[in-house]
Enzyme design. Sequence first.
Site, PDB file in Angstrom:
ATOM      1  N   TYR A 155       0.838  -1.211   0.000  1.00  0.00           N
ATOM      2  CA  TYR A 155       0.000   0.000   0.000  1.00  0.00           C
ATOM      3  C   TYR A 155       0.872   1.261   0.000  1.00  0.00           C
ATOM      4  O   TYR A 155       0.621   2.220  -0.738  1.00  0.00           O
ATOM      5  CB  TYR A 155      -0.885  -0.054   1.244  1.00  0.00           C
ATOM      6  CG  TYR A 155      -1.910   1.036   1.396  1.00  0.00           C
ATOM      7  CD1 TYR A 155      -3.108   0.997   0.686  1.00  0.00           C
ATOM      8  CD2 TYR A 155      -1.703   2.092   2.288  1.00  0.00           C
ATOM      9  CE1 TYR A 155      -4.072   1.992   0.865  1.00  0.00           C
ATOM     10  CE2 TYR A 155      -2.649   3.077   2.468  1.00  0.00           C
ATOM     11  CZ  TYR A 155      -3.838   3.019   1.755  1.00  0.00           C
ATOM     12  OH  TYR A 155      -4.787   4.004   1.933  1.00  0.00           O
ATOM     13  N   LYS A 159       0.931   4.064  -2.824  1.00  0.00           N
ATOM     14  CA  LYS A 159       0.525   5.438  -2.534  1.00  0.00           C
ATOM     15  C   LYS A 159       1.639   6.441  -2.822  1.00  0.00           C
ATOM     16  O   LYS A 159       1.367   7.596  -3.145  1.00  0.00           O
ATOM     17  CB  LYS A 159       0.044   5.547  -1.083  1.00  0.00           C
ATOM     18  CG  LYS A 159      -1.304   4.841  -0.833  1.00  0.00           C
ATOM     19  CD  LYS A 159      -2.385   5.312  -1.807  1.00  0.00           C
ATOM     20  CE  LYS A 159      -3.787   5.051  -1.309  1.00  0.00           C
ATOM     21  NZ  LYS A 159      -4.806   5.384  -2.332  1.00  0.00           N
TER      22      LYS A 159
END
Length: 255
Positions: A155, A159
Amino acid sequence: MGRFDGRVAVVTGAARGIGFGTATRFAEEGASVAIIDLDESAAAEAAGRLPLVDGAKAVGIGADVSNGESVDAAVERVVTELGGIHILVNNAGITRDNLLFKMTEQDWDLVMGVHLKGAFLMTKAAQKHFVEQKYGKIVNLSSVSALGNRGQANYSAAKMGVQGFTRTLGIELGPFGINANAIAPGFIATEMTDATAARLKMDVEEFRKLNAEANPVRRVGFPEDIAAAVAFLASDEASYITGQTLYVDGGAKLG
Ligand code: NAP
């Protein structure tokens, strides 16, 4: 007069959470809104709850942002059913958290697929229209986790990737009247953070309270906090801002 009268805004992953909060804000300020989410009936139901201003329309479309054919069909539906496309918010997201040594290849690919490939595919499909009309606003959802977060190698990488993607969009699309920016939220009370509480075997309210206490402004964030920032970056008031990432986190990463 609303800031988005006559505009068409598309928000992915907007059947709930930050996406729905953002879609609501666009509707309140006059836009027609397309809610894209995996499940068409959830998307349609959410679209039906938007506080539309007179003359504006809403549609809920089922699409998987990590699938090119699905994305192209969804964007074409938006243009046909709402009469155009002016604003794109790449918000759809998932987490598949685990420490690196336990993280599977599938969980890596899934997270990259939704956040990074999803933003790429949606943006590519929308920019065709944006470039033609010499107008477009793109807002991508990053996260404070881009700066690193235990258990979120996939993640976090996705991101931070979103931030690099956004800067490049700013460079390539600026000459065509298109602005691209990112928002990096801190802790926002949604089903995504509720799922994190469950994974940590914590009560949701207790988890929120602990996060609020650790935050400089002593509260957690809500979808409305992110919606307000997205709306600003998608407005014409922000037309000299591009390629940027705005952290909306109550100062969580200041220390
Ligand atoms: P959420 O409540 O889990 O909502 C995400 C939505 O995206 C869900 O409706 C989900 O549908 C949908 N979705 C998932 N995969 C999709 C796909 N392949 N195609 C289309 N839709 C898909 O999440 P949220 O908390 O509102 O987060 C929204 C965005 O903000 C995400 O990008 C997230 O990473 C980012 N963010 C959130 C926080 C936070 O604290 N909440 C912090 C920083 C950044 P299903 O329900 O069917 O899976």
